[in-house]
Enzyme design. Structure first.
Site, PDB file in Angstrom:
ATOM      1  N   ASN A 154       0.765  -1.321   0.102  1.00 21.52           N
ATOM      2  CA  ASN A 154       0.086  -0.030   0.212  1.00 21.52           C
ATOM      3  C   ASN A 154       0.868   1.227  -0.039  1.00 21.52           C
ATOM      4  OD1 ASN A 154       0.700  -0.686   2.724  1.00 21.52           O
ATOM      5  ND2 ASN A 154      -0.964   0.325   3.587  1.00 21.52           N
ATOM      6  N   GLU A 253       4.364  -4.284  12.386  1.00 18.25           N
ATOM      7  CA  GLU A 253       3.331  -2.996  12.281  1.00 18.25           C
ATOM      8  C   GLU A 253       2.024  -3.761  11.351  1.00 18.25           C
ATOM      9  OE1 GLU A 253       1.225  -0.362  10.724  1.00 18.25           O
ATOM     10  OE2 GLU A 253       2.802   0.264   9.892  1.00 18.25           O
ATOM     11  N   CYS A 287      -3.008   1.429   6.870  1.00 18.97           N
ATOM     12  CA  CYS A 287      -3.241   0.629   8.058  1.00 18.97           C
ATOM     13  C   CYS A 287      -3.940   1.753   8.816  1.00 18.97           C
ATOM     14  CB  CYS A 287      -1.916   0.022   8.716  1.00 18.97           C
ATOM     15  SG  CYS A 287      -0.494   1.328   8.730  1.00 18.97           S
TER      16      CYS A 287
END
Length: 487
Positions: A154, A253, A287
């Site tokens: 992303n 993460e 995210c």
């Protein structure tokens, strides 16, 4: 820098080579499905070679003078800036980035690179007191050694660079495995930039391969002492399990189900503007993107009306068009997943107040009102341009909603009463939360990371120094010590 060469290669020990696996990775433009390139995939033997190169280079790079490491990091920044336009083109055509998102990604990369350039001289040890007479305690900080880094599709360049540049600055060597959807922006260009900056061979290596073939092997390999992963929570849990069995350190993460809370005393227009950015930036494929918009009933109608009105003005289309703010999702699987959650949520009673059409991988902004926290569109991480609005009565209801999921990455809260907002924010189980702003924030000097299913560890600034180095206690007994009754 020549962008026409070696973009379909592996980078191992300073050489551009073909992968040795029989499979081929097809790199496609997510907007028009144009084939960008074919990459012969890396095999387990390529992983072995890359880790060996990193290990062979680790001692000399760990012993490199701080100013040498800092100089190469700054040169990397210069080379990136010099080639910014070409890199943005690749972010647009490979990752589906809009021009705004591509520019923002480069800006974030430069911020962490410049922060990392200071790490070689900020990494220091300690001299500590001892309870034993005549003893001196020294604590030395050392590089981890070899690291394995796995990055997502992303924000491919940023989320690779923040681990790669930090590792290199602190004297570590590494092997980088990018997402198969974004091999060029997630790894290959980074290797080319470091090669141009003069990084010694073996310090940074790249393997582009299928997760089903080399993913677990990459993590379980005996060489890396730390695995840094950014991506989904299910994959992160598996990486944590594999790494844990081998007693490796991890920096994870992971996903988020982030709340954006609007109290009844909030400035509604400012809250709407913040929500538009936090929800629709990069089509919601971040995210930190807003997953649940939680609005107090007193102002909910006003908020929804204005939010829908402004969302209708957002242009979806070809991400290379500078007027476009909503580009494509990364592939059709993501579209189908989101559409299924949409349908189930509407069937469960959610009200569709903005029906965004679907054109291939392109989803126009979609808004659901009167969502409940248990509906799929709220319970699952959306990762797309769909906004789910939940209404609440009392502040304790909002807190219950905020803490209801096994995620805790980012959040936001709007209120004119700052101290009330801070008090509320500190009760939210999340690694990051922003008052009178939106959820998508990242600064190079503040701790970035999540709680619960959103990950382990913190990136950025002095906080990542703790993650990417190790400590060794060396004590010196300057005077004779009393070992009675043994002596």
């Amino acid at each position: 820098m020549d962008f026409s060469k070696n973009l379909n290669k592996q980078y191992i020990n300073g050489s551009w080579v073909d992968g040795s696996d029989d499979d081929v990775i097809i790199n496609k433009n997510p907007y028009n499905q144009e084939k960008l390139q074919e990459i012969k995939a890396a095999s387990k033997s390529d992983v072995d070679k890359a880790y060996k190169a990193a290990k062979d280079a680790s001692t000399s790079w760990a012993n490199a003078l701080p100013q040498e490491r800092s100089k190469i990091v700054m040169k990397f920044s210069e080379v990136l800036e010099k080639n910014k336009e070409k890199i943005m083109e690749w972010l647009i055509k490979e990752a589906g980035s809009t021009t705004v998102k591509a520019a923002v990604e480069i800006q974030i990369c430069q911020a962490i690179i410049k922060e990392a350039a200071s790490f070689p001289t900020r990494s220091h040890g300690f001299i500590m007191h001892s309870s034993i007479p005549g003893k001196e305690n020294r604590v030395y900080r050392r590089p981890i050694g070899v690291m394995g880094i796995i990055s997502p599709w992303n924000f491919p360049m940023n989320l690779s660079i923040r681990s790669v540049v930090t590792a290199i600055a602190l004297g570590n060597t590494l092997v980088l495995k990018p997402a198969s959807q974004t091999p060029v922006t997630g790894a290959i260009l980074i290797a080319k930039l470091f090669e141009e900056a003069g990084l010694p061979k073996g310090v940074c290596n790249v393997v582009v391969g299928k997760g089903s073939e080399i993913g677990d092997y990459f993590v379980a390999h005996e060489t890396p002492q730390l695995i840094s992963f950014t991506g989904s929570t299910p994959v992160g849990r598996n990486i944590g399990k594999i790494a844990g069995e081998a007693l490796k350190k991890v920096a994870l993460e992971l996903g988020g189900n982030n709340v954006f809370i609007v109290m009844k005393d909030a400035d509604v227009e400012k809250a709407v503007d913040a929500a538009l950015f936090g929800k629709f930036m990069h089509q919601g494929q971040i995210c930190m993107s807003i997953n649940r918009i939680v609005v107090q009933e007193d102002i909910a109608d006003e908020f929804v009306d204005l939010f829908v009105k402004k969302a209708k003005k957002l242009k979806a289309g070809d991400p290379s068009d500078e007027k476009v703010t909503i580009g494509p999702l990364i592939d059709t699987d993501q579209v189908e997943r989101i559409q299924e959650d949409l349908k189930k949520s509407i069937d469960a009673g959610a009200k569709l107040v903005l029906d965004g059409k679907v054109e291939g991988t392109l989803m126009h902004p979609t808004i659901l009102d009167h969502v409940t926290d248990d509906m799929p569109i709220a319970a699952n991480e959306i990762f797309g341009p769909v906004a789910a609005i939940i209404r609440f009565k009392k502040e304790e209801d909002a807190l219950k909603i905020a803490n209801s999921k096994d995620f805790g990455l980012s959040g936001a809260l709007h209120t004119i009463d700052i101290e009330k907002g801070v008090a509320f924010a500190r009760k939210v189980e999340t690694g990051m939360i922003h008052i009178n702003d939106q959820t998508v924030n990242d600064e190079p000097n503040v701790p970035f990371g999540g709680e619960k299913g959103s990950g382990i560890g913190r990136f950025n600034g002095e906080f990542i120094l703790e993650e990417f180095t190790r400590l060794q206690w060396v004590s010196i007994q300057h005077e004779g010590r009393d070992y009675a009754p043994f002596a």
